[in-house]
Design a protein around this motif. Sequence first.
Motif, PDB file in Angstrom:
ATOM      1  N   CYS A  36     -36.761  63.391  54.522  1.00  0.00           N
ATOM      2  CA  CYS A  36     -37.445  63.007  53.273  1.00  0.00           C
ATOM      3  C   CYS A  36     -36.437  62.808  52.148  1.00  0.00           C
ATOM      4  N   LEU A  37     -35.479  63.727  52.045  1.00  0.00           N
ATOM      5  CA  LEU A  37     -34.447  63.611  51.014  1.00  0.00           C
ATOM      6  C   LEU A  37     -33.595  62.365  51.226  1.00  0.00           C
ATOM      7  N   GLU A  38     -33.285  62.045  52.474  1.00  0.00           N
ATOM      8  CA  GLU A  38     -32.500  60.845  52.744  1.00  0.00           C
ATOM      9  C   GLU A  38     -33.266  59.584  52.346  1.00  0.00           C
ATOM     10  N   ARG A  39     -34.577  59.564  52.637  1.00  0.00           N
ATOM     11  CA  ARG A  39     -35.374  58.388  52.240  1.00  0.00           C
ATOM     12  C   ARG A  39     -35.400  58.242  50.718  1.00  0.00           C
ATOM     13  N   GLN A  40     -35.564  59.381  50.032  1.00  0.00           N
ATOM     14  CA  GLN A  40     -35.568  59.323  48.563  1.00  0.00           C
ATOM     15  C   GLN A  40     -34.221  58.853  48.021  1.00  0.00           C
ATOM     16  N   MET A  41     -33.134  59.290  48.667  1.00  0.00           N
ATOM     17  CA  MET A  41     -31.816  58.860  48.214  1.00  0.00           C
ATOM     18  C   MET A  41     -31.641  57.352  48.407  1.00  0.00           C
ATOM     19  N   GLN A  42     -32.148  56.833  49.551  1.00  0.00           N
ATOM     20  CA  GLN A  42     -32.058  55.395  49.785  1.00  0.00           C
ATOM     21  C   GLN A  42     -32.857  54.605  48.753  1.00  0.00           C
ATOM     22  N   GLU A  43     -34.075  55.101  48.449  1.00  0.00           N
ATOM     23  CA  GLU A  43     -34.888  54.419  47.439  1.00  0.00           C
ATOM     24  C   GLU A  43     -34.203  54.448  46.078  1.00  0.00           C
ATOM     25  N   THR A  44     -33.595  55.606  45.731  1.00  0.00           N
ATOM     26  CA  THR A  44     -32.900  55.715  44.453  1.00  0.00           C
ATOM     27  C   THR A  44     -31.710  54.757  44.404  1.00  0.00           C
ATOM     28  N   THR A  45     -30.988  54.653  45.525  1.00  0.00           N
ATOM     29  CA  THR A  45     -29.847  53.735  45.575  1.00  0.00           C
ATOM     30  C   THR A  45     -30.310  52.295  45.384  1.00  0.00           C
ATOM     31  N   GLN A  46     -31.415  51.938  46.012  1.00  0.00           N
ATOM     32  CA  GLN A  46     -31.942  50.579  45.840  1.00  0.00           C
ATOM     33  C   GLN A  46     -32.342  50.321  44.388  1.00  0.00           C
ATOM     34  N   ASP A  47     -32.990  51.312  43.768  1.00  0.00           N
ATOM     35  CA  ASP A  47     -33.371  51.158  42.358  1.00  0.00           C
ATOM     36  C   ASP A  47     -32.146  50.951  41.472  1.00  0.00           C
ATOM     37  N   ILE A  48     -31.082  51.727  41.757  1.00  0.00           N
ATOM     38  CA  ILE A  48     -29.861  51.592  40.952  1.00  0.00           C
ATOM     39  C   ILE A  48     -29.264  50.205  41.122  1.00  0.00           C
ATOM     40  N   HIS A  49     -29.266  49.711  42.364  1.00  0.00           N
ATOM     41  CA  HIS A  49     -28.762  48.353  42.591  1.00  0.00           C
ATOM     42  C   HIS A  49     -29.578  47.321  41.806  1.00  0.00           C
ATOM     43  N   GLU A  50     -30.900  47.479  41.792  1.00  0.00           N
ATOM     44  CA  GLU A  50     -31.752  46.519  41.066  1.00  0.00           C
ATOM     45  C   GLU A  50     -31.493  46.585  39.572  1.00  0.00           C
ATOM     46  N   ILE A  51     -31.343  47.825  39.042  1.00  0.00           N
ATOM     47  CA  ILE A  51     -31.053  47.973  37.603  1.00  0.00           C
ATOM     48  C   ILE A  51     -29.726  47.315  37.256  1.00  0.00           C
ATOM     49  N   LYS A  52     -28.724  47.564  38.128  1.00  0.00           N
ATOM     50  CA  LYS A  52     -27.411  46.970  37.888  1.00  0.00           C
ATOM     51  C   LYS A  52     -27.491  45.438  37.896  1.00  0.00           C
ATOM     52  N   LYS A  53     -28.287  44.895  38.849  1.00  0.00           N
ATOM     53  CA  LYS A  53     -28.427  43.444  38.948  1.00  0.00           C
ATOM     54  C   LYS A  53     -29.106  42.880  37.698  1.00  0.00           C
ATOM     55  N   LEU A  54     -30.173  43.548  37.225  1.00  0.00           N
ATOM     56  CA  LEU A  54     -30.873  43.081  36.017  1.00  0.00           C
ATOM     57  C   LEU A  54     -29.971  43.140  34.794  1.00  0.00           C
ATOM     58  N   LEU A  55     -29.150  44.187  34.691  1.00  0.00           N
ATOM     59  CA  LEU A  55     -28.245  44.289  33.546  1.00  0.00           C
ATOM     60  C   LEU A  55     -27.216  43.166  33.573  1.00  0.00           C
ATOM     61  N   CYS A  56     -26.721  42.852  34.774  1.00  0.00           N
ATOM     62  CA  CYS A  56     -25.768  41.736  34.877  1.00  0.00           C
ATOM     63  C   CYS A  56     -26.416  40.425  34.442  1.00  0.00           C
ATOM     64  N   GLN A  57     -27.671  40.201  34.888  1.00  0.00           N
ATOM     65  CA  GLN A  57     -28.372  38.973  34.498  1.00  0.00           C
ATOM     66  C   GLN A  57     -28.604  38.928  32.993  1.00  0.00           C
ATOM     67  N   LEU A  58     -28.918  40.099  32.414  1.00  0.00           N
ATOM     68  CA  LEU A  58     -29.149  40.147  30.969  1.00  0.00           C
ATOM     69  C   LEU A  58     -27.891  39.786  30.192  1.00  0.00           C
ATOM     70  N   VAL A  59     -26.755  40.321  30.644  1.00  0.00           N
ATOM     71  CA  VAL A  59     -25.491  40.009  29.958  1.00  0.00           C
ATOM     72  C   VAL A  59     -25.150  38.542  30.097  1.00  0.00           C
ATOM     73  N   GLU A  60     -25.337  37.995  31.311  1.00  0.00           N
ATOM     74  CA  GLU A  60     -25.025  36.586  31.530  1.00  0.00           C
ATOM     75  C   GLU A  60     -25.910  35.681  30.672  1.00  0.00           C
ATOM     76  N   SER A  61     -27.214  36.039  30.591  1.00  0.00           N
ATOM     77  CA  SER A  61     -28.117  35.198  29.802  1.00  0.00           C
ATOM     78  C   SER A  61     -27.791  35.269  28.320  1.00  0.00           C
ATOM     79  N   SER A  62     -27.372  36.480  27.851  1.00  0.00           N
ATOM     80  CA  SER A  62     -27.023  36.594  26.430  1.00  0.00           C
ATOM     81  C   SER A  62     -25.756  35.849  26.108  1.00  0.00           C
ATOM     82  N   GLN A  63     -24.809  35.781  27.060  1.00  0.00           N
ATOM     83  CA  GLN A  63     -23.579  35.026  26.823  1.00  0.00           C
ATOM     84  C   GLN A  63     -23.805  33.541  26.897  1.00  0.00           C
ATOM     85  N   ALA A  64     -24.804  33.118  27.730  1.00  0.00           N
ATOM     86  CA  ALA A  64     -25.054  31.668  27.900  1.00  0.00           C
ATOM     87  C   ALA A  64     -25.903  31.095  26.758  1.00  0.00           C
ATOM     88  N   ALA A  65     -26.673  31.911  26.050  1.00  0.00           N
ATOM     89  CA  ALA A  65     -27.546  31.426  24.980  1.00  0.00           C
ATOM     90  C   ALA A  65     -26.717  30.909  23.813  1.00  0.00           C
TER      91      ALA A  65
END
Length: 329
Positions: free
Chosen positions: A296-325
């Motif tokens: 159960c702990l391993e599954r939660q860790m995997q889900e948390t890792t996926q969430d962190i990856h998604e947050i990191k991806k969204l932040l990168c997109q946000l920075v790119e969009s702010s630089q391109a505007a």
Amino acid sequence: ADEPRSFLSTIVWIMREKGATGFYKGVGANVLKESVHSFNYWVWHDTIFRLFSKGDNSKTSMSRRLLLNLIIKQLNWLCTVPFEVVASVNQVSVDGAGFFGTALRLYRFGGLGQFYRGLSISLLLAVNPAITNTLISYFLRLATSLKLRAGESRETAREHSATTVGLATGTAKFLATMATYPLIRAKVLQQTTMALRQQSPLEIWRGIILAEGARGLWRGVLAMTYKAVLWNALMMMLKNALEPRRLATPPPTPPQEDATASWMGRDAFALDSTTAKLEEVLSIVRRDRAAERVLCLERQMQETTQDIHEIKKLLCQLVESSQAAPLPA
């Protein structure tokens, strides 16, 4: 008194007069005495260290360890001196009446007080096992440090083989026995010789020096050292091999590294370091947890890792969009 003999000449004399069985005279009484003595010691050891040091561990200072070991051994002697007196008298007696036969003779001769011959010296000799156990811990800690310097992990460096434990115990017991042997000989003479049972250690030493010289204080040290080192080394090797492994303390959090990127005024997640830390802690937790909870702990860790990856991806997109505007006119 018998004429003094060396260790080797005593072995030859026993073989010639008694045969091989002569080396096992009084073995039953001594086995009973040592069994009670060792069991009682480790009961007191676990109790005292649990109450006053939160267990016998690497955080216990050497001075506290020495003091607690001294108290433990004195409590042990208070409980087991009668067994030692009976076993010693039985071993040196001519007929060897056995443990219970010798105990009955001592009681008939002088009552319960006969079972506590040499108690005061035994309490002083509590410093012997206190020194021994303190040195054992010191030598094993030194072995751990050498393993760490050689590149082993902290977890594996704390695990010692039976050979290492035996060598540490043998060396520690040898040093402690050599330092306290004059007291050991005075105690044996006080317990087994009727004429000396009321004399103090100083009076016994004075008589030994007058009769045998200063070297007489260490008469029999080779035989005693052989017995003490072999007995304690084997006991600690078996204890190390049979007792369950203690759970290691989780490793400390690694120092934070400099961030390689920054968004919106905040440092990015140290994803690799955080994931490695979680996996390391979980590897320790897995040892004493049910398999379902670990999964159960391993599954939660995997889900948390996926969430962190998604947050990191969204932040990168946000920075790119702010630089391109385009900037407002």
